[in-house]
Design a protein around this motif. Structure first.
Motif, mmCIF file in Angstrom:
data_model
loop_
_atom_site.group_PDB
_atom_site.id
_atom_site.type_symbol
_atom_site.label_atom_id
_atom_site.label_comp_id
_atom_site.label_asym_id
_atom_site.label_seq_id
_atom_site.Cartn_x
_atom_site.Cartn_y
_atom_site.Cartn_z
ATOM 1 N N GLU A 1 110.376 -79.381 -77.658
ATOM 2 C CA GLU A 1 109.792 -79.319 -76.320
ATOM 3 C C GLU A 1 108.601 -78.367 -76.276
ATOM 4 O O GLU A 1 107.611 -78.636 -75.598
ATOM 5 N N GLN A 2 108.699 -77.247 -76.978
ATOM 6 C CA GLN A 2 107.593 -76.300 -77.009
ATOM 7 C C GLN A 2 106.374 -76.905 -77.702
ATOM 8 O O GLN A 2 105.245 -76.741 -77.237
ATOM 9 N N CYS A 3 106.596 -77.601 -78.806
ATOM 10 C CA CYS A 3 105.488 -78.249 -79.518
ATOM 11 C C CYS A 3 104.858 -79.333 -78.657
ATOM 12 O O CYS A 3 103.633 -79.453 -78.594
ATOM 13 N N ARG A 4 105.683 -80.099 -77.988
ATOM 14 C CA ARG A 4 105.180 -81.152 -77.100
ATOM 15 C C ARG A 4 104.391 -80.552 -75.943
ATOM 16 O O ARG A 4 103.332 -81.073 -75.569
ATOM 17 N N ALA A 5 104.870 -79.444 -75.394
ATOM 18 C CA ALA A 5 104.163 -78.792 -74.283
ATOM 19 C C ALA A 5 102.818 -78.229 -74.744
ATOM 20 O O ALA A 5 101.814 -78.334 -74.030
ATOM 21 N N ALA B 1 78.519 -71.271 -66.484
ATOM 22 C CA ALA B 1 79.208 -72.027 -67.537
ATOM 23 C C ALA B 1 79.988 -71.094 -68.456
ATOM 24 O O ALA B 1 81.121 -71.398 -68.848
ATOM 25 N N ALA B 2 79.403 -69.954 -68.796
ATOM 26 C CA ALA B 2 80.089 -68.997 -69.666
ATOM 27 C C ALA B 2 81.324 -68.412 -68.979
ATOM 28 O O ALA B 2 82.368 -68.225 -69.614
ATOM 29 N N ARG B 3 81.217 -68.139 -67.691
ATOM 30 C CA ARG B 3 82.356 -67.610 -66.951
ATOM 31 C C ARG B 3 83.492 -68.627 -66.887
ATOM 32 O O ARG B 3 84.660 -68.279 -67.071
ATOM 33 N N LYS B 4 83.160 -69.892 -66.662
ATOM 34 C CA LYS B 4 84.184 -70.941 -66.622
ATOM 35 C C LYS B 4 84.840 -71.102 -67.982
ATOM 36 O O LYS B 4 86.057 -71.265 -68.082
ATOM 37 N N ARG B 5 84.049 -71.026 -69.049
ATOM 38 C CA ARG B 5 84.582 -71.157 -70.409
ATOM 39 C C ARG B 5 85.514 -70.002 -70.732
ATOM 40 O O ARG B 5 86.595 -70.192 -71.289
ATOM 41 N N THR B 6 85.116 -68.785 -70.384
ATOM 42 C CA THR B 6 85.950 -67.609 -70.633
ATOM 43 C C THR B 6 87.256 -67.697 -69.865
ATOM 44 O O THR B 6 88.321 -67.367 -70.398
ATOM 45 N N GLN B 7 87.186 -68.179 -68.645
ATOM 46 C CA GLN B 7 88.399 -68.338 -67.838
ATOM 47 C C GLN B 7 89.319 -69.392 -68.450
ATOM 48 O O GLN B 7 90.536 -69.192 -68.513
ATOM 49 N N LEU B 8 88.766 -70.498 -68.943
ATOM 50 C CA LEU B 8 89.575 -71.534 -69.582
ATOM 51 C C LEU B 8 90.278 -70.983 -70.822
ATOM 52 O O LEU B 8 91.480 -71.212 -71.017
ATOM 53 N N VAL B 9 89.561 -70.239 -71.649
ATOM 54 C CA VAL B 9 90.151 -69.674 -72.866
ATOM 55 C C VAL B 9 91.294 -68.727 -72.511
ATOM 56 O O VAL B 9 92.364 -68.762 -73.125
ATOM 57 N N ARG B 10 91.093 -67.898 -71.507
ATOM 58 C CA ARG B 10 92.125 -66.943 -71.091
ATOM 59 C C ARG B 10 93.357 -67.654 -70.540
ATOM 60 O O ARG B 10 94.493 -67.300 -70.862
ATOM 61 N N ILE B 11 93.150 -68.698 -69.737
ATOM 62 C CA ILE B 11 94.273 -69.427 -69.152
ATOM 63 C C ILE B 11 95.061 -70.172 -70.223
ATOM 64 O O ILE B 11 96.302 -70.140 -70.231
ATOM 65 N N VAL B 12 94.364 -70.845 -71.153
ATOM 66 C CA VAL B 12 95.056 -71.583 -72.207
ATOM 67 C C VAL B 12 95.845 -70.616 -73.092
ATOM 68 O O VAL B 12 96.990 -70.905 -73.460
ATOM 69 N N ALA B 13 95.263 -69.465 -73.421
ATOM 70 C CA ALA B 13 95.972 -68.479 -74.242
ATOM 71 C C ALA B 13 97.224 -67.977 -73.527
ATOM 72 O O ALA B 13 98.297 -67.845 -74.145
ATOM 73 N N ALA B 14 97.125 -67.722 -72.228
ATOM 74 C CA ALA B 14 98.283 -67.251 -71.463
ATOM 75 C C ALA B 14 99.366 -68.331 -71.393
ATOM 76 O O ALA B 14 100.566 -68.032 -71.529
ATOM 77 N N GLN B 15 98.966 -69.580 -71.214
ATOM 78 C CA GLN B 15 99.949 -70.649 -71.137
ATOM 79 C C GLN B 15 100.604 -70.907 -72.488
ATOM 80 O O GLN B 15 101.800 -71.189 -72.559
ATOM 81 N N LEU B 16 99.830 -70.801 -73.573
ATOM 82 C CA LEU B 16 100.436 -70.933 -74.900
ATOM 83 C C LEU B 16 101.447 -69.823 -75.146
ATOM 84 O O LEU B 16 102.500 -70.052 -75.741
ATOM 85 N N ASP B 17 101.134 -68.614 -74.685
ATOM 86 C CA ASP B 17 102.059 -67.497 -74.849
ATOM 87 C C ASP B 17 103.320 -67.707 -74.016
ATOM 88 O O ASP B 17 104.402 -67.271 -74.406
ATOM 89 N N GLN B 18 103.204 -68.366 -72.874
ATOM 90 C CA GLN B 18 104.392 -68.678 -72.076
ATOM 91 C C GLN B 18 105.228 -69.764 -72.748
ATOM 92 O O GLN B 18 106.458 -69.723 -72.700
ATOM 93 N N ILE B 19 104.576 -70.727 -73.366
ATOM 94 C CA ILE B 19 105.291 -71.815 -74.046
ATOM 95 C C ILE B 19 106.051 -71.275 -75.244
ATOM 96 O O ILE B 19 107.241 -71.548 -75.420
#
Length: 127
Positions: free
Chosen positions: A76-80, A21-39
């Motif tokens: 568009e960035q805010c909506r994304a 569960a901790a590994r999945k949570r850490t992966q989710l946080v990393r992916i969301v942060a990377a996608q926000l940085d792309q947006i």
């Protein structure tokens, strides 16, 4: 009495489940942060607040950088960013203001306190 069903959960099994569960949570946080940085590059926090404008429900989204200032964004960035967070946290109540911190992965209710000079706290108690 001997029973084939264990009466307690093994600690090792609990530790393995917690680790997954901790590994999945850490992966989710990393992916969301990377996608926000792309947006919107430099985004560290996202503030989301529901509004009513001309009797229509709207959502205000503010993308905030590490220095605490708003990142220059388009609609568009805010909506994304809002779409990303609403998909990442489908059980969240988006009718209340929320803040997401991409560094910690915490989505919390944004409790904005009114200045004491306005006397809003006593006004509600008088009603």
């Amino acid at each position: 009495m001997n029973s084939s069903n264990p009466t307690r959960v093994l600690r090792a099994a609990q530790a393995i489940k917690g680790s997954h569960a901790a590994r999945k949570r850490t992966q989710l946080v990393r992916i969301v942060a990377a996608q926000l940085d792309q947006i919107a590059p430099g985004t560290v926090r996202v503030a989301v607040a529901p509004l009513i404008v001309n009797d229509q429900r709207r959502t205000w989204v503010d993308l905030i950088g590490a220095d605490g200032r708003a990142v220059a964004t388009s609609r568009e960035q805010c909506r994304a960013a809002h779409g990303l967070l609403s998909r990442a946290f489908p059980d969240a109540d988006w009718t209340t203001p929320r803040v997401y911190d991409a560094r910690t992965g915490a989505l919390v209710v944004n409790t904005l306190a009114a200045p004491a000079e306005l006397g809003l706290d006593t006004a509600q108690a008088a009603r």
